[in-house]
Enzyme design. Structure first.
Site, PDB file in Angstrom:
ATOM      1  N   ASN A   9       0.868  -1.184   0.000  1.00 12.36           N
ATOM      2  CA  ASN A   9       0.000   0.000   0.000  1.00 12.36           C
ATOM      3  C   ASN A   9       0.905   1.234   0.000  1.00 12.36           C
ATOM      4  OD1 ASN A   9      -1.787   2.042   0.555  1.00 12.36           O
ATOM      5  ND2 ASN A   9      -2.330   1.317   2.610  1.00 12.36           N
ATOM      6  N   TRP A  10       0.939   1.909  -1.146  1.00  9.89           N
ATOM      7  CA  TRP A  10       1.853   3.063  -1.268  1.00  9.89           C
ATOM      8  C   TRP A  10       1.257   4.342  -0.681  1.00  9.89           C
ATOM      9  CZ3 TRP A  10       3.968   2.304  -6.975  1.00  9.89           C
ATOM     10  CH2 TRP A  10       4.849   1.199  -6.973  1.00  9.89           C
ATOM     11  N   LYS A  11       0.032   4.250  -0.194  1.00  5.82           N
ATOM     12  CA  LYS A  11      -0.622   5.409   0.441  1.00  5.82           C
ATOM     13  C   LYS A  11      -0.441   6.661  -0.430  1.00  5.82           C
ATOM     14  CE  LYS A  11      -0.098   3.122   4.850  1.00  5.82           C
ATOM     15  NZ  LYS A  11       0.017   3.196   6.290  1.00  5.82           N
ATOM     16  N   HIS A  96      -9.434   0.887   4.925  1.00  9.66           N
ATOM     17  CA  HIS A  96      -8.149   1.026   5.623  1.00  9.66           C
ATOM     18  C   HIS A  96      -8.349   1.895   6.869  1.00  9.66           C
ATOM     19  CE1 HIS A  96      -4.046   2.277   6.518  1.00  9.66           C
ATOM     20  NE2 HIS A  96      -3.671   1.174   5.915  1.00  9.66           N
ATOM     21  N   GLU A  98      -6.774   4.275   8.042  1.00  8.66           N
ATOM     22  CA  GLU A  98      -6.608   5.722   7.838  1.00  8.66           C
ATOM     23  C   GLU A  98      -7.891   6.337   7.275  1.00  8.66           C
ATOM     24  OE1 GLU A  98      -2.948   5.467   5.610  1.00  8.66           O
ATOM     25  OE2 GLU A  98      -1.970   4.765   7.445  1.00  8.66           O
ATOM     26  N   GLU A 168      -5.277  -5.404  10.512  1.00  5.95           N
ATOM     27  CA  GLU A 168      -4.230  -4.421  10.777  1.00  5.95           C
ATOM     28  C   GLU A 168      -4.517  -3.727  12.105  1.00  5.95           C
ATOM     29  OE1 GLU A 168      -2.284  -3.133   6.825  1.00  5.95           O
ATOM     30  OE2 GLU A 168      -4.029  -1.872   7.123  1.00  5.95           O
ATOM     31  N   GLY A 174       2.630   1.804  10.885  1.00  7.87           N
ATOM     32  CA  GLY A 174       3.587   2.900  10.765  1.00  7.87           C
ATOM     33  C   GLY A 174       4.289   3.246  12.074  1.00  7.87           C
ATOM     34  N   SER A 214       3.549  -2.628  10.252  1.00 11.01           N
ATOM     35  CA  SER A 214       5.000  -2.707  10.402  1.00 11.01           C
ATOM     36  C   SER A 214       5.596  -4.039   9.947  1.00 11.01           C
ATOM     37  CB  SER A 214       5.410  -2.395  11.849  1.00 11.01           C
ATOM     38  OG  SER A 214       5.008  -1.076  12.196  1.00 11.01           O
ATOM     39  N   GLY A 235       2.823  -1.333   4.290  1.00 12.05           N
ATOM     40  CA  GLY A 235       2.866   0.099   4.000  1.00 12.05           C
ATOM     41  C   GLY A 235       4.302   0.537   3.763  1.00 12.05           C
ATOM     42  N   GLY A 236       4.916   1.087   4.796  1.00 11.28           N
ATOM     43  CA  GLY A 236       6.261   1.669   4.717  1.00 11.28           C
ATOM     44  C   GLY A 236       7.277   0.828   3.952  1.00 11.28           C
TER      45      GLY A 236
HETATM   46  P1  PGA Z   1       2.936  -0.066   7.719  1.00  7.00           P
HETATM   47  O1  PGA Z   1       1.462   0.185   7.125  1.00  7.00           O
HETATM   48  O2  PGA Z   1       3.445  -1.317   7.064  1.00  7.00           O
HETATM   49  O3  PGA Z   1       3.716   1.160   7.334  1.00  7.00           O
HETATM   50  O4  PGA Z   1       2.793  -0.228   9.194  1.00  7.00           O
HETATM   51  C1  PGA Z   1       0.576  -0.855   6.919  1.00  7.00           C
HETATM   52  C2  PGA Z   1      -0.707  -0.348   6.329  1.00  7.00           C
HETATM   53  O5  PGA Z   1      -1.128   0.770   6.660  1.00  7.00           O
HETATM   54  O6  PGA Z   1      -1.330  -1.036   5.492  1.00  7.00           O
END
Ligand code: PGA
Length: 251
Positions: A9-11, A96, A98, A168, A174, A214, A235-236
């Site tokens: 997920n490149w957000k 998600h 967020e 998640e 993150g 993470s 994500g990251g």
């Molecule tokens: P993260 O994000 O790997 O940076 O913790 C995961 C996500 O939001 O899908």
């Protein structure tokens, strides 16, 4: 047999040139990854370009959200699942944390978006997960169960073939704090139990449940060793082609 899914997920992190660069760098690095479904999710406006550049590869392109309605209609600012399919998407990330936290997305909205995604013939990666305070209050399972039950309400057995769930825990996103493999396994087994209640054992046993929060090259193997962990939503660590490729090639 549940085929693992490793999704990045490149957000809202990459400009178009950066997204293309990462996608092209990733292509040869994961070309032999037949053991899993590889997915990357750039922002809406980059989907067409990325999908075109990855045509013929084993990398699937996902959107990070979609409109709750399917019909071509007066919905300023929204993008429908059908439009996403039209530009090369095969998956959509829905609900998600967020979006739930910053854009007040409800379980009902998640349900409508999921149905819209399925109607368009795409696979939905439906995200669930508890906040830290909810875990500390002993409510993690209750929260996740509500999200799963309401998010997937009304879906048929056939619909469920195109549902992927991503667990998640919000406190692990993150933050560098991964759930321990045991914590992940425990919640994944619980989600499978919930699916058994809502859709029966056959559906529960065949639904892929990904872990997210993470995930890194250093912890993917241990997470994947858990019986009910069928992949990861990253994500990251998905922003860099090398680190994401190491996660994809965890075996
Ligand atoms: P993260 O994000 O790997 O940076 O913790 C995961 C996500 O939001 O899908």
């Amino acid at each position: 047999m549940r085929k693992p899914v490793i999704a990045g997920n490149w957000k809202m992190y990459k400009l178009l040139s950066e997204a293309v660069e990462t996608a092209l760098a990733l292509k040869p690095l994961v070309a032999n990854a037949n053991h899993c479904e590889v997915v990357i999710a750039p922002v809406f406006v980059q989907i067409k370009t990325i999908a075109d550049r990855l045509e013929g590869s084993n990398i699937n392109v996902a959107a990070q959200d979609c409109a709750p309605v399917e019909k071509q209609s007066a919905n300023t600012g929204e993008v429908s699942a059908e439009m996403l399919k039209d530009v090369g998407c095969s998956h959509i990330i829905i609900g998600h944390s967020e979006r739930r936290q910053f854009y007040a997305e409800s379980d009902n909205a998640v349900n409508q978006k999921t149905k819209s995604c399925l109607t368009s013939g795409l696979k939905a990666i439906v995200c669930v997960g508890e906040m830290l305070a909810e875990r500390e209050a002993g409510k993690a399972e209750e929260v996740v169960k509500t999200q799963v039950v309401n998010g997937l309400a009304g879906l048929t057995t056939a619909d469920m073939e195109r549902i992927i769930i991503a667990y998640e825990p919000v406190w692990a996103i993150g933050t560098g704090k991964t759930a321990t493999p045991e914590q992940a396994q425990e919640m994944h087994a619980f989600i499978r139990q919930v699916l058994t209640e809502t859709h029966g054992k056959v559906v529960a046993d065949s639904t892929r449940i990904l872990y997210g929060g993470s995930v890194k090259p250093e912890n993917i193997k241990e997470l994947m060793n858990q019986e009910d962990v069928d992949g990861a939503l990253v994500g990251g660590a998905s922003l860099d082609a090398n680190s994401f490729a190491q996660i994809v090639n965890y075996k």
